[in-house]
Design a protein around this motif. Structure first.
Motif, short mmCIF file in Angstrom:
data_model
loop_
_atom_site.label_atom_id
_atom_site.label_comp_id
_atom_site.label_asym_id
_atom_site.label_seq_id
_atom_site.Cartn_x
_atom_site.Cartn_y
_atom_site.Cartn_z
N ALA A 56 10.46 0.63 0.52
CA ALA A 56 11.48 -0.05 0.13
C ALA A 56 12.06 -0.50 1.63
CB ALA A 56 12.69 0.71 -0.38
N ARG A 57 11.64 0.59 2.64
CA ARG A 57 12.06 0.14 4.04
C ARG A 57 11.47 -1.08 4.68
NH1 ARG A 57 12.73 5.83 4.36
NH2 ARG A 57 10.40 6.13 4.97
N VAL A 58 10.02 -1.03 4.23
CA VAL A 58 9.14 -2.18 4.70
C VAL A 58 9.76 -3.54 3.99
CG1 VAL A 58 6.91 -3.27 4.62
CG2 VAL A 58 7.19 -0.80 4.95
N ALA A 59 9.96 -3.57 2.72
CA ALA A 59 10.59 -4.80 1.91
C ALA A 59 11.78 -5.20 2.67
CB ALA A 59 10.83 -4.30 0.60
N GLU A 60 12.59 -4.09 3.04
CA GLU A 60 13.88 -4.99 3.79
C GLU A 60 13.69 -5.44 4.91
OE1 GLU A 60 17.25 -4.81 2.83
OE2 GLU A 60 16.30 -4.28 1.01
N THR A 64 0.12 -9.14 -4.43
CA THR A 64 0.72 -7.74 -5.07
C THR A 64 2.20 -8.09 -5.48
OG1 THR A 64 1.81 -7.20 -2.81
CG2 THR A 64 -0.70 -6.85 -3.15
N SER A 65 2.70 -9.27 -5.43
CA SER A 65 4.20 -9.55 -5.75
C SER A 65 5.12 -8.65 -4.81
CB SER A 65 4.63 -9.00 -7.13
OG SER A 65 3.83 -9.81 -8.07
N PHE A 66 4.64 -7.94 -3.47
CA PHE A 66 5.42 -7.01 -2.98
C PHE A 66 6.66 -8.09 -2.23
CE2 PHE A 66 6.91 -4.80 0.50
CZ PHE A 66 6.99 -3.43 0.11
N SER A 67 7.90 -7.63 -2.15
CA SER A 67 8.79 -8.41 -1.91
C SER A 67 10.17 -7.62 -1.87
CB SER A 67 9.03 -9.50 -2.66
OG SER A 67 9.06 -9.09 -4.07
N ARG A 68 11.25 -8.04 -1.61
CA ARG A 68 12.56 -7.31 -1.92
C ARG A 68 12.79 -7.07 -3.05
NH1 ARG A 68 17.11 -9.19 2.74
NH2 ARG A 68 16.10 -9.17 4.51
N LEU A 82 0.79 -1.18 -0.03
CA LEU A 82 -0.08 0.00 0.10
C LEU A 82 0.90 1.17 0.16
CD1 LEU A 82 -2.80 -1.10 2.51
CD2 LEU A 82 -3.23 -0.77 0.06
N CYS A 83 2.05 1.39 0.71
CA CYS A 83 3.04 2.30 0.48
C CYS A 83 3.45 2.71 -0.95
CB CYS A 83 4.38 2.27 1.34
SG CYS A 83 3.99 2.18 3.16
N PHE A 84 3.74 1.37 -1.57
CA PHE A 84 3.84 1.71 -3.12
C PHE A 84 2.85 2.09 -3.80
CE2 PHE A 84 4.36 0.30 -7.26
CZ PHE A 84 5.23 1.04 -7.74
N GLU A 85 1.66 1.62 -3.71
CA GLU A 85 0.65 2.12 -4.31
C GLU A 85 0.59 3.73 -4.29
OE1 GLU A 85 -1.69 0.17 -6.49
OE2 GLU A 85 0.22 -0.78 -6.08
#
Length: 411
Positions: A284-288, A299-303, A259-262
């Motif tokens: 990006a900070r969440v992904a890390e 959503t494919s969200f990942s590093r 949702l941050c990226f959205e």
């Protein structure tokens, strides 16, 4: 469908007048719009004032449509005389079966309801098939009708805590269905499943289901150009689940990042450069903080996806040099989903297009077609770029026409 006779801009307006109206509505100067399509401000002034002897050719009309965020070429042409297939793909053969399943309404539910564990396993399998198949719409089209009916029946027949779990599954199933419907001539169905997903998620009282539904609803609004609504829903959704973020599961943490990226994506579409990169950095900070091998299936969200997301932000901001730099660094990213890899390659092609590197655009689109044929076949940007190349540099036209034929543009 707009036939030009009931056009909100007026059927008698010229293409140039329509371009000027859309440009002013977007708050763009002639210099900005002309620069986005590689032309001079004086050329654009001549187009808008009708001083050119003929209207701009189709490739330029398509570039203007993208820069002005116009999804239907009739808004610029005033009629249906120019092809609009680059914005929506063809209807998939399974579309009507999926439509019938969506319209299935168990108002008087009867029959055998499947255990929730079985439905969960079937839905997980559907996600795996979606990510691993080159022809993911065809694969989903075979699974979705039965899955939709069974999950809708479970949500109608279970009670109390089991019903809430069934509703969470239903919200997720609608999200998967929205991925099947995207870029097809089925906007009525897409909005129906997006709205139903949000209602089911709210009733489920499951924060993870709610973030899933919000993510899909934001995408639906943004893809129709309603960026303010997309931002508002995104922010409301994050506020609603924020109390659950004190000790989130990995999946919920990933959805928060998505949702941050959205927010970054929507800001980029609005041309808000600072906000777009700020939200990308938040994501990006969440992904890390996620496990290195984690990959969120919805959503494919990942590093691994953050490099691809950076390409998208730069492309949407029309930052040619930055998009090329991000594309070079992210091109070989090991994205585990075939359709998502295909979409990333299309974004890389858009980055090359900003640099006017026609050969790189075509080569990247060819790679996207090899990676995920049904992604490029239904992606509006890919179809538009391919069609442009069929009238592009002479030495590329035969290869571009072959690609256009493979993705169904010359049918």
């Amino acid at each position: 469908m707009n036939d030009g006779t009931n056009d909100a801009l007026g059927p008698a307006l010229t293409i140039g007048q329509r371009i000027r109206i859309k440009r002013e509505q977007r708050g763009m100067t002639r210099e900005v719009l002309a620069g986005l399509v590689g032309k001079s401000a004086s050329w654009l002034k001549a187009v808008e004032s009708g001083r050119l002897q003929q209207n701009p050719r189709l490739p330029i009309i398509l570039q203007l449509a993208e820069a002005l965020r116009v999804r239907d070429l009739a808004e610029l042409t005033g009629d249906q005389s120019m092809p609009v297939r680059m914005f929506t793909g063809p209807g998939h053969p399974a579309l009507e079966d999926v439509r019938a399943a969506i319209n299935f309404a168990p108002l008087l539910p009867t029959g055998i309801v499947q255990p929730l564990t079985t439905l969960r396993a079937r839905l997980d399998a559907a996600w795996r098939i979606r990510h691993s198949s080159p022809d993911h719409r065809t694969a989903l089209g075979q699974l979705l009708p039965a899955l939709l009916r069974d999950v809708q029946l479970a949500a109608a027949m279970y009670r109390d805590a089991d019903r809430r779990r069934a509703l969470a599954l239903l919200a997720e199933t609608y999200g998967l269905t929205q991925m099947f419907l995207a870029y097809q001539p089925a906007q009525d169905l897409l909005w129906r499943v997006a709205d139903r997903a949000l209602m089911a998620a709210q009733e489920s009282e499951d924060p993870l289901a709610l973030t899933c539904a919000v993510w899909f609803l934001v995408a639906a609004h943004r893809d129709t150009g309603n960026f303010e609504a997309a931002q508002g829903i995104n922010q409301q959704g994050m506020a609603a689940v924020e109390p659950a973020m004190t000790d989130p599961s990995v999946d919920l943490q990933a959805m928060w990042g998505a949702l941050c990226f959205e927010l970054a994506f929507t800001s980029a579409r609005l041309g808000e450069t600072g906000d777009a990169w700020l939200h990308w950095e938040e994501a990006a900070r969440v992904a890390e903080r996620l496990p290195a091998a984690y990959y969120q299936p919805w959503t494919s969200f990942s590093r691994v996806i953050m490099g691809a997301h950076a390409v998208t932000v730069a492309v949407e901001l029309h930052q040619g040099g930055e998009s090329a730099r991000q594309a070079d660094s992210a091109l070989s990213a090991p994205i585990p989903s075939r359709p998502r890899r295909g979409r990333h390659l299309i974004e890389v092609a858009r980055a090359h297009q900003l640099q006017r590197d026609h050969a790189a655009v075509l080569g990247t689109l060819e790679l996207a077609q090899q990676t995920a044929p049904e992604t490029i076949r239904y992606n509006g940007y890919a179809r538009r770029m391919t069609l442009e190349l069929t009238e592009g540099p002479a030495y590329l036209r035969p290869q571009a026409r072959e690609l256009a034929d493979r993705i169904g543009l010359l049918v």
